[in-house]
Design a protein around this motif. Structure first.
Motif, PDB file in Angstrom:
ATOM      1  N   ALA A  26       1.009  -1.302   0.048  1.00 15.38           N
ATOM      2  CA  ALA A  26      -0.035   0.079  -0.027  1.00 15.38           C
ATOM      3  C   ALA A  26       0.798   1.214   0.075  1.00 15.38           C
ATOM      4  CB  ALA A  26      -0.803   0.042   1.236  1.00 15.38           C
ATOM      5  N   ILE A  29       2.650   1.487  -3.504  1.00 12.64           N
ATOM      6  CA  ILE A  29       1.845   1.822  -4.814  1.00 12.64           C
ATOM      7  C   ILE A  29       1.516   3.399  -4.862  1.00 12.64           C
ATOM      8  CG2 ILE A  29       1.013  -0.426  -5.159  1.00 12.64           C
ATOM      9  CD1 ILE A  29      -1.610   0.710  -3.829  1.00 12.64           C
ATOM     10  N   ALA A  30       1.798   4.018  -3.533  1.00 15.31           N
ATOM     11  CA  ALA A  30       1.537   5.630  -3.551  1.00 15.31           C
ATOM     12  C   ALA A  30       2.857   6.365  -3.624  1.00 15.31           C
ATOM     13  CB  ALA A  30       0.447   5.897  -2.303  1.00 15.31           C
ATOM     14  N   GLN A  54      -7.605  -3.733  -8.296  1.00 17.49           N
ATOM     15  CA  GLN A  54      -6.438  -2.508  -7.678  1.00 17.49           C
ATOM     16  C   GLN A  54      -7.384  -1.533  -6.864  1.00 17.49           C
ATOM     17  OE1 GLN A  54      -4.417  -0.724 -10.766  1.00 17.49           O
ATOM     18  NE2 GLN A  54      -4.080  -2.850 -12.144  1.00 17.49           N
ATOM     19  N   VAL A  58      -6.803  -0.521  -2.850  1.00 16.04           N
ATOM     20  CA  VAL A  58      -6.722   0.788  -2.733  1.00 16.04           C
ATOM     21  C   VAL A  58      -7.563   1.288  -1.620  1.00 16.04           C
ATOM     22  CG1 VAL A  58      -6.737   3.164  -3.425  1.00 16.04           C
ATOM     23  CG2 VAL A  58      -5.492   1.579  -4.819  1.00 16.04           C
ATOM     24  N   GLU A  59      -8.961   0.944  -1.884  1.00 16.68           N
ATOM     25  CA  GLU A  59     -10.009   1.156  -0.729  1.00 16.68           C
ATOM     26  C   GLU A  59      -9.817   0.704   0.499  1.00 16.68           C
ATOM     27  OE1 GLU A  59     -14.865   1.030  -0.466  1.00 16.68           O
ATOM     28  OE2 GLU A  59     -13.913   1.490  -2.403  1.00 16.68           O
ATOM     29  N   VAL A  63      -5.612   3.771   0.738  1.00  8.77           N
ATOM     30  CA  VAL A  63      -4.451   4.528   0.264  1.00  8.77           C
ATOM     31  C   VAL A  63      -5.068   5.803  -0.639  1.00  8.77           C
ATOM     32  CG1 VAL A  63      -2.686   4.364  -1.416  1.00  8.77           C
ATOM     33  CG2 VAL A  63      -3.382   2.436   0.038  1.00  8.77           C
ATOM     34  N   ALA A  65      -6.072   7.689  -3.605  1.00  8.30           N
ATOM     35  CA  ALA A  65      -6.280   7.201  -4.697  1.00  8.30           C
ATOM     36  C   ALA A  65      -5.325   8.011  -5.734  1.00  8.30           C
ATOM     37  CB  ALA A  65      -7.826   7.062  -5.028  1.00  8.30           C
ATOM     38  N   VAL A  68      -1.820   7.024  -5.781  1.00  7.19           N
ATOM     39  CA  VAL A  68      -1.823   5.587  -6.785  1.00  7.19           C
ATOM     40  C   VAL A  68      -1.828   6.040  -8.093  1.00  7.19           C
ATOM     41  CG1 VAL A  68      -2.959   3.425  -7.054  1.00  7.19           C
ATOM     42  CG2 VAL A  68      -2.674   4.452  -4.732  1.00  7.19           C
ATOM     43  N   CYS A  69      -2.677   6.940  -8.723  1.00  6.97           N
ATOM     44  CA  CYS A  69      -3.035   7.175 -10.047  1.00  6.97           C
ATOM     45  C   CYS A  69      -1.609   7.694 -10.516  1.00  6.97           C
ATOM     46  CB  CYS A  69      -4.166   8.010 -10.541  1.00  6.97           C
ATOM     47  SG  CYS A  69      -5.518   6.907 -10.137  1.00  6.97           S
TER      48      CYS A  69
END
Length: 87
Positions: A26, A29-30, A54, A58-59, A63, A65, A68-69
Protein backbone atom coordinates in the motif's frame (compact mmCIF):
# COMPACT_ATOMS: atom_id res chain seq x y z
CA UNK A 1 -7.29 -10.43 5.74
CA UNK A 2 -9.81 -9.73 3.00
CA UNK A 3 -9.89 -11.95 -0.05
CA UNK A 4 -8.98 -9.04 -2.35
CA UNK A 5 -5.84 -8.29 -0.33
CA UNK A 6 -4.80 -11.96 -0.41
CA UNK A 7 -5.29 -12.16 -4.18
CA UNK A 8 -3.27 -9.01 -4.77
CA UNK A 9 -0.41 -10.17 -2.56
CA UNK A 10 -0.28 -13.57 -4.26
CA UNK A 11 -0.09 -11.87 -7.65
CA UNK A 12 2.66 -9.38 -6.80
CA UNK A 13 4.79 -11.51 -4.49
CA UNK A 14 4.99 -14.92 -6.14
CA UNK A 15 6.63 -14.09 -9.49
CA UNK A 16 9.39 -12.03 -7.88
CA UNK A 17 10.03 -14.04 -4.73
CA UNK A 18 8.96 -10.96 -2.79
CA UNK A 19 7.35 -11.07 0.61
CA UNK A 20 5.61 -7.71 0.80
CA UNK A 21 2.90 -7.24 3.38
CA UNK A 22 -0.33 -5.50 2.47
CA UNK A 23 0.82 -2.37 4.30
CA UNK A 24 4.20 -2.35 2.53
CA UNK A 25 2.54 -2.69 -0.87
CA UNK A 26 0.00 0.00 0.00
CA UNK A 27 2.82 2.41 0.82
CA UNK A 28 4.76 1.52 -2.33
CA UNK A 29 1.88 1.98 -4.78
CA UNK A 30 1.49 5.57 -3.56
CA UNK A 31 5.22 6.37 -3.53
CA UNK A 32 6.63 7.99 -6.70
CA UNK A 33 10.03 6.51 -5.84
CA UNK A 34 8.60 3.07 -6.71
CA UNK A 35 8.53 4.07 -10.37
CA UNK A 36 12.00 5.60 -10.44
CA UNK A 37 13.31 2.48 -8.65
CA UNK A 38 11.48 0.27 -11.19
CA UNK A 39 9.90 -1.70 -8.34
CA UNK A 40 8.76 -4.96 -9.98
CA UNK A 41 6.01 -5.92 -7.50
CA UNK A 42 4.50 -2.44 -7.82
CA UNK A 43 4.56 -2.66 -11.62
CA UNK A 44 2.97 -6.09 -11.25
CA UNK A 45 0.21 -4.52 -9.17
CA UNK A 46 -0.54 -2.00 -11.89
CA UNK A 47 -0.16 -4.36 -14.85
CA UNK A 48 -1.23 -7.83 -13.67
CA UNK A 49 -3.96 -7.16 -11.10
CA UNK A 50 -7.39 -6.39 -12.57
CA UNK A 51 -8.40 -2.73 -12.34
CA UNK A 52 -11.41 -3.58 -10.17
CA UNK A 53 -9.20 -5.49 -7.74
CA UNK A 54 -6.65 -2.65 -7.74
CA UNK A 55 -9.36 -0.19 -6.73
CA UNK A 56 -10.69 -2.55 -4.08
CA UNK A 57 -7.19 -2.93 -2.60
CA UNK A 58 -6.65 0.85 -2.61
CA UNK A 59 -9.97 1.37 -0.84
CA UNK A 60 -9.49 -1.43 1.70
CA UNK A 61 -5.99 -0.24 2.57
CA UNK A 62 -7.02 3.42 2.79
CA UNK A 63 -4.47 4.59 0.21
CA UNK A 64 -4.80 8.01 -1.43
CA UNK A 65 -6.22 7.16 -4.87
CA UNK A 66 -4.77 10.32 -6.47
CA UNK A 67 -1.26 9.32 -5.41
CA UNK A 68 -1.79 5.78 -6.69
CA UNK A 69 -2.95 7.09 -10.07
CA UNK A 70 0.09 9.38 -10.26
CA UNK A 71 2.44 6.44 -9.62
CA UNK A 72 0.56 4.34 -12.19
CA UNK A 73 1.00 7.20 -14.66
CA UNK A 74 4.76 7.27 -14.02
CA UNK A 75 4.99 3.52 -14.62
CA UNK A 76 2.91 3.88 -17.77
CA UNK A 77 5.28 6.50 -19.18
CA UNK A 78 8.40 4.55 -18.20
CA UNK A 79 7.17 1.28 -19.64
CA UNK A 80 5.31 2.59 -22.68
CA UNK A 81 2.46 0.38 -21.53
CA UNK A 82 -1.06 1.76 -20.97
CA UNK A 83 -2.12 1.08 -17.39
CA UNK A 84 -5.75 1.33 -16.30
CA UNK A 85 -5.14 3.52 -13.24
CA UNK A 86 -2.77 5.89 -15.03
CA UNK A 87 -4.00 9.46 -14.65
Amino acid sequence: MAKAVSLVLATVNAPYGANLSAHQLAALIADPKSASDFNAPVFSFFSEVSPALQLQFVEEMGVDADKVCAVADQFSHLSGYALPLAA
